[in-house]
Design a protein around this motif. Structure first.
Motif, PDB file in Angstrom:
ATOM      1  N   LYS A  21       0.840  -1.208   0.000  1.00 22.33           N
ATOM      2  CA  LYS A  21       0.000   0.000   0.000  1.00 22.33           C
ATOM      3  C   LYS A  21       0.868   1.248   0.000  1.00 22.33           C
ATOM      4  O   LYS A  21       0.867   2.001   0.958  1.00 22.33           O
ATOM      5  N   GLY A  22       1.658   1.387  -1.050  1.00 23.63           N
ATOM      6  CA  GLY A  22       2.485   2.578  -1.143  1.00 23.63           C
ATOM      7  C   GLY A  22       3.849   2.364  -0.521  1.00 23.63           C
ATOM      8  O   GLY A  22       4.240   3.038   0.420  1.00 23.63           O
ATOM      9  N   LEU A  23       4.587   1.389  -1.068  1.00 27.21           N
ATOM     10  CA  LEU A  23       5.897   1.046  -0.512  1.00 27.21           C
ATOM     11  C   LEU A  23       6.996   1.796  -1.253  1.00 27.21           C
ATOM     12  O   LEU A  23       7.003   1.856  -2.483  1.00 27.21           O
ATOM     13  N   THR A  24       7.896   2.375  -0.521  1.00 24.32           N
ATOM     14  CA  THR A  24       9.011   3.097  -1.113  1.00 24.32           C
ATOM     15  C   THR A  24      10.315   2.556  -0.529  1.00 24.32           C
ATOM     16  O   THR A  24      10.420   2.362   0.691  1.00 24.32           O
ATOM     17  N   LEU A  25      11.277   2.283  -1.415  1.00 20.34           N
ATOM     18  CA  LEU A  25      12.531   1.668  -0.971  1.00 20.34           C
ATOM     19  C   LEU A  25      13.622   2.016  -1.964  1.00 20.34           C
ATOM     20  O   LEU A  25      13.422   1.925  -3.177  1.00 20.34           O
ATOM     21  N   GLU A  26      14.777   2.409  -1.456  1.00 21.18           N
ATOM     22  CA  GLU A  26      15.899   2.634  -2.354  1.00 21.18           C
ATOM     23  C   GLU A  26      17.068   1.759  -1.920  1.00 21.18           C
ATOM     24  O   GLU A  26      17.448   1.754  -0.743  1.00 21.18           O
ATOM     25  N   VAL A  27      17.606   0.991  -2.879  1.00 21.71           N
ATOM     26  CA  VAL A  27      18.762   0.149  -2.593  1.00 21.71           C
ATOM     27  C   VAL A  27      19.874   0.563  -3.545  1.00 21.71           C
ATOM     28  O   VAL A  27      19.697   0.528  -4.769  1.00 21.71           O
ATOM     29  N   LYS A  28      21.008   0.962  -2.970  1.00 18.35           N
ATOM     30  CA  LYS A  28      22.129   1.394  -3.815  1.00 18.35           C
ATOM     31  C   LYS A  28      23.056   0.212  -4.081  1.00 18.35           C
ATOM     32  O   LYS A  28      23.099  -0.755  -3.310  1.00 18.35           O
ATOM     33  N   ALA A  29      23.807   0.326  -5.169  1.00 13.94           N
ATOM     34  CA  ALA A  29      24.787  -0.715  -5.486  1.00 13.94           C
ATOM     35  C   ALA A  29      25.750  -0.864  -4.317  1.00 13.94           C
ATOM     36  O   ALA A  29      26.130   0.122  -3.680  1.00 13.94           O
TER      37      ALA A  29
END
Lengths: 482, 249
Positions: free
Chosen positions: B18-26
């Protein structure tokens, strides 16, 4: 769910690569079956009186018999008077004496099918008899085989050149009265292969017959007889294709194998007759009687079949285990897709003591097809210590196809051991997803899963055939997936 | 590497994410934790292209591409790998054959020359040895008759051979004994490099003793409700999820 199904359906869409027609002048009988038809065929072959009499008797039997209706098959009635019972490529005089005299159009036909008939181009170690509609057009490597004492020739030629052998064995394993289709075949068979391997001889190469039905409205009724004398070995391969036509064509063959004491016969088939289109129009009606007799002690007969073609398949390659300690084997892959129907399996008749049989059947059904295994294991009171192991696996692709198993076990000897295992599985979405998640496209994934399912049977095939069978499955399962 | 933005996903009409935000960097390793039914498996499934999910809103960028527009096998070839929670069997297909087809598909996409059969076998055996797996693994049918632990080790073997840019592990550590856990940890640590990233879904902080994450996220009711460093996992171990899910309620 529906999306997934239609994707699977697309995957197994019909594609048939051998569906073209050879344009060649033929001599054909008008449709219809009477005593005159039988007399014509027999005269055409210059047959002796005993064979004509045998044929006429078979015809009389056939007329008294009804078409069998017990199989799990559904097709409109066949008009046996609407079929032509003889068609042959026209050739001057007696037919070709050597390859140079064979119509180049015919040689091209077989080359296109991947069966080059020029010996220098051939797969090393495979002798081929090419049967086109009703007649054998050429047999290769005859000389080399003759040196080993092996007879490999069209059965019509064997009737002429080795009448004593043919008369001794013809109809001894599959009598003319055996069943409706066998009786029909006995009356009108036009050609097929004959093999005799003398005592103690190991046949120096694989023998192979390649059957092609070309003419329209023609039935193909070939008859094959293989006799392995005491202690001999032979491996025989059979391939079949037919053009794509809107009408159904009838194929009613008979194959008889005789293995005397300590002899071994391995018979492999890759059957790829035209299966008809997605709506079920056209395709071959394949009603075949194949049976082997282990006549002597320690004889062994092994059937391996890969059945991907035909609109209808009705076929039960069987072994009669008469010799003590004789061995019968049946390895089968039957793939049906579109509207194909297959009712196939085997019969193992144990008569001798300590006889052993193995049945491994793999049925694959896709789209709207129906695939049935029907097998009989009969243990006679005389068969002390008989053993059978049957393994019968079905794989379903999609949810509108059917797999059915009809095992019959009749044991009249308390010392016999009969085992039957059966499984049904599906190509699951999860298997497909695993393969795709590893980078394989859906087509490759399905073909890999199906090949894995068939592995136990494929490893029984001679090398060249195993490769061909794998490719055939791949082509059969191929579709236009985006 | 991976940018998930305001992702909404439904399964059979029921909204799971329900509106998931995620940032994964190298170069990073992220751990996703959270109570049952919070959407953890859905997240990695939708990223890998598992059928049956409907993305109703949001975007996913992977190496600058719109990941969701790619077919499942294209994602795999681009370097997205999913280690399955319940690996399925493919009877009759040997592990060797399966791995070779997969490696060929991925290498072909990267325009690397195909490996010859002996080259591939050598590589496969070597990888087995490095992961402390018996090379007889390669001859067996894909997951056929494997124990739970063997299936999970097999996932790690596949991951090691395919060398993905983004590895997604769906509870790969569940139900493992300590030896198998070591294999999983070793596989992930081997993969760690400045060019690669790992997202691990796990219920237990014990995997994180062996694979130290750069970030830990708590997923609850389809959203990330808390992110932190390694110490967040320890806190969860102590307090459970109640205090966090309570926050969102």
């Amino acid at each position: 769910m529906t999306d997934q199904n239609s994707a699977l359906e697309q995957l197994v869409q019909q594609r048939y690569e051998a569906g073209w027609v050879t344009d060649i002048e033929t001599e054909s009988l008008p449709p219809g079956l009477t005593e005159d038809t039988v007399r014509f065929i027999s005269a055409k072959k210059g047959e002796p009186d005993w064979l004509l009499a045998w044929r006429l008797q078979a015809l009389a039997r056939w007329r008294e018999m009804g078409e069998p209706s017990w199989a799990h098959l559904d097709y409109p009635p066949i008009d046996y008077q609407g079929i032509s019972y003889y068609s042959a490529p026209k050739s001057p005089g007696d037919g070709p004496k050597s390859l140079d005299e064979v119509d180049p159009e015919l040689l091209r036909t077989y080359e296109k099918l991947g069966i080059p008939l020029h010996e220098q181009q051939m797969l090393a170690g495979v002798a081929v008899d090419a049967v086109f509609d009703s007649v054998s057009v050429v047999t290769t490597f005859k000389k080399q085989l003759a040196e080993a004492g092996v007879i490999f020739c069209p059965i019509s030629e064997a009737v002429r050149d080795h009448p004593e052998l043919v008369q001794k064995y013809l109809g001894t394993v599959v009598p003319a009265r055996d069943n409706f289709f066998a009786a029909l075949n006995s009356a009108v068979f036009s050609d097929g292969s004959f093999v005799y391997v003398p005592k103690g001889v190991r046949c120096p190469m694989e023998l192979s017959t390649y059957f092609r039905i070309n003419a329209a409205n023609t039935g193909q009724f070939e008859r094959t007889l293989i006799v392995a004398d005491e202690g001999s070995h032979v491996s025989y391969l059979e391939g079949c294709t037919a053009p794509q036509r809107d009408e159904n064509q009838l194929h009613a063959a008979v194959v008889e194998l005789v293995a005397l004491g300590d002899a071994q016969i391995k018979y492999s088939t890759v059957q790829n007759w035209y299966p008809g289109d997605e709506q079920g129009r056209g395709g071959i009606y394949n009603f075949v009687t194949k049976r082997g007799l282990c006549a002597g002690a320690r004889a062994k007969i092994s059937w391996t079949q890969v059945e991907t073609g035909s609109a209808i398949t009705w076929k039960y390659p069987s072994v009669v285990l008469r010799g003590d300690q004789s061995v019968g084997e049946f390895y089968s892959v039957a793939l049906t897709r579109g509207r194909q129907q297959a009712d196939t399996g085997t019969k193992m008749i144990h008569i001798g003591k300590d006889t052993k049989s193995t049945i491994v059947s793999k049925g694959i059904s896709a789209v709207r097809s129906n695939n049935s295994y029907r097998g009989l294991v009969r243990i006679a009171p005389s068969a002390d210590g008989a053993r059978n192991h049957t393994q019968c696996d079905s794989l379903l692709i999609g949810d509108q196809c059917g797999a059915h198993t009809f095992p019959y076990i009749e044991s009249r000897n308390p010392s016999a051991i009969v085992e039957h295992e059966a499984t049904t599985s599906t190509v699951s979405d999860e298997q497909l997803f695993l393969c795709q998640q590893r980078g394989l496209d859906a087509e490759k994934a399905v073909s890999m899963i199906v090949n894995g399912f068939c592995k136990e049977v494929f490893r029984e095939l001679p090398m060249e055939f195993a490769v061909e069978a794998g490719k055939l499955l791949e082509v059969s399962l191929e579709g236009a997936v985006g | 590497m991976l940018n998930v933005s305001d992702l909404h996903v439904s399964v059979n009409g029921k909204e799971i994410l329900k509106g998931l935000t995620l940032e994964v960097k190298a170069g990073e390793v992220h751990a996703i934790m959270g109570p049952n039914g919070s959407g953890k498996s859905t997240l990695v499934g939708v990223l890998a292209g598992r059928p049956g999910y409907e993305v109703t809103a949001g975007t996913v960028q992977f190496k600058g591409q719109d990941l969701l527009s790619l077919e499942t096998e294209e994602r795999a070839r681009e370097g997205v790998f999913l280690a399955f929670q319940y690996p399925v069997e493919i009877p009759g297909v040997s592990n060797m054959e399966f791995l070779r087809a997969a490696v060929e598909a991925v290498r072909g996409h990267r325009q690397q020359a195909p490996l010859s059969a002996p080259e591939f076998m050598k590589l496969a055996r070597q990888t087995c040895t490095e992961l402390d797996l018996d090379p007889s693994f390669l001859k067996r049918g894909v997951n056929e008759g494997f124990s739970g632990g063997e299936k999970k080790r097999n996932e790690i073997l596949q991951m090691s051979l395919l060398e993905p840019a983004l590895a997604l592990l769906d509870e790969t550590d569940s139900g493992l004994d300590i030896d198998a856990l070591q294999v999983v940890a070793q596989g992930v640590n081997r993969l760690r490099s400045p060019e690669r990233a790992v997202v691990m879904v796990t219920h237990y902080q014990r995997l994180l003793n062996h694979v130290v994450p750069d970030q830990v996220h708590v997923l609850a009711e389809g959203r990330i409700v808390r992110s932190g460093g390694r110490e967040l996992a320890l806190e969860l171990e102590e307090k459970g999820y109640g205090w966090l899910t309570g926050e969102t309620a």
